[in-house]
Write an enzyme that holds these catalytic residues in place. Structure first.
Site, PDB file in Angstrom:
ATOM      1  N   ASP A  35      -0.283   0.422  -0.830  1.00 29.09           N
ATOM      2  CA  ASP A  35       0.366   1.630  -1.649  1.00 29.09           C
ATOM      3  C   ASP A  35       1.654   1.792  -1.241  1.00 29.09           C
ATOM      4  O   ASP A  35       2.623   2.107  -0.628  1.00 29.09           O
ATOM      5  CB  ASP A  35      -0.952   2.183  -2.489  1.00 29.09           C
ATOM      6  CG  ASP A  35      -0.701   2.706  -3.482  1.00 29.09           C
ATOM      7  OD1 ASP A  35      -0.121   2.428  -4.243  1.00 29.09           O
ATOM      8  OD2 ASP A  35      -0.829   3.991  -3.247  1.00 29.09           O
TER       9      ASP A  35
ATOM     10  N   ASP B 244       3.593   5.162  -4.279  1.00 29.52           N
ATOM     11  CA  ASP B 244       3.186   6.603  -4.939  1.00 29.52           C
ATOM     12  C   ASP B 244       1.836   6.969  -4.858  1.00 29.52           C
ATOM     13  O   ASP B 244       0.525   6.502  -4.383  1.00 29.52           O
ATOM     14  CB  ASP B 244       2.831   6.259  -6.372  1.00 29.52           C
ATOM     15  CG  ASP B 244       3.850   5.400  -6.886  1.00 29.52           C
ATOM     16  OD1 ASP B 244       5.009   5.496  -6.948  1.00 29.52           O
ATOM     17  OD2 ASP B 244       3.610   5.406  -8.282  1.00 29.52           O
TER      18      ASP B 244
ATOM     19  N   ASP C 212      -3.843   6.581  -1.784  1.00 29.91           N
ATOM     20  CA  ASP C 212      -4.325   7.570  -1.666  1.00 29.91           C
ATOM     21  C   ASP C 212      -4.983   7.889  -2.917  1.00 29.91           C
ATOM     22  O   ASP C 212      -5.480   8.625  -3.269  1.00 29.91           O
ATOM     23  CB  ASP C 212      -3.157   8.520  -1.843  1.00 29.91           C
ATOM     24  CG  ASP C 212      -2.875   8.452  -3.038  1.00 29.91           C
ATOM     25  OD1 ASP C 212      -2.530   6.898  -4.113  1.00 29.91           O
ATOM     26  OD2 ASP C 212      -1.723   8.618  -4.409  1.00 29.91           O
TER      27      ASP C 212
END
Length: 167
Positions: A9, A11, A130
Site C-alpha cells: 500500500d 498512504d 496499514d
C-alpha cells in the site's frame, strides 16, 4: 524459483500521508479519530477538503522512514506491486500516486502501480497495508498489518519478509 507476489500500500505505508496533512492543518493528526466516530467524521471531511483543494498534494508526500530503501531491496526477492486506493473525489490523486512512485522508485517500479477500491480482487501472497478496508480484510494472501504492534515500522516488516523469503 518463481518470486512470490508482494503488494504494498502507499498512504501510511511508504508515503507519510499524515505528515503531509500537517502542512495544511497542524492539528489534524491530534484528533482522536481512532476511538471517537464523530472525530473520525470531522477528520475525514478535513482530509477530503485538503486533498480535493490541492492538486499536487500526492506528488509531495514525504516517504515513511526507511520505506524507500527497504522496499527497493524487496524488489530483488519478491514480485513487488504497489496497491493503493485513490480518492474518488480527487481525480488528481490517481496521477499523483503514479508520479510519487516514479519519483521515489524510478524505473524499477515502472508499470507496478495498481489503483483499486477492491484490494481483495488482486491475487498475491502478501499485502503490506496499514488499514483493514477496501478489501484488505478479504485478501486471499497474508495481510501484514503495517503500523500494528507486530509490524510497527519498515525495519521489523523488512526482517519478517526476508525471513519468509529465506524459508
Amino acid at each position: 524459483m518463481k518470486k512470490k507476489v508482494l503488494y504494498i500500500d502507499m498512504d501510511g505505508v511508504i508515503a507519510d500521508f499524515d505528515k503531509a496533512l500537517e502542512i495544511y492543518d497542524s492539528e489534524i493528526n491530534n484528533m482522536n479519530h481512532e476511538n471517537d466516530s464523530n472525530q473520525a467524521i470531522i477528520r475525514n471531511n478535513k482530509v477530503d477538503v485538503i486533498c480535493e483543494a490541492n492538486e499536487d498534494f500526492f506528488h509531495h508526500i514525504p516517504p515513511v522512514n526507511l520505506a524507500i530503501e527497504t522496499v527497493s531491496l524487496l524488489f530483488e526477492k519478491f514480485e513487488v506491486y504497489f496497491l493503493s486506493t485513490p480518492m474518488w473525489n480527487a481525480p488528481h490523486s490517481f496521477t499523483g500516486k503514479r508520479i510519487w512512485i516514479e519519483k521515489h522508485f524510478g524505473e524499477i517500479a515502472s508499470k507496478r502501480l495498481i489503483l483499486t477500491h477492491r484490494k481483495d480482487l488482486n491475487i498475491g501472497d502478501f499485502l503490506v497495508d496499514d488499514r483493514i478496508c477496501n478489501g484488505v480484510e478479504n485478501f486471499s494472501g497474508t495481510h501484514i498489518h503495517f503500523g500494528s504492534e507486530k509490524f510497527p515500522n519498515w525495519e521489523v516488516t523488512f526482517r519478517y519478509l526476508i525471513n519468509l523469503y529465506n524459508n
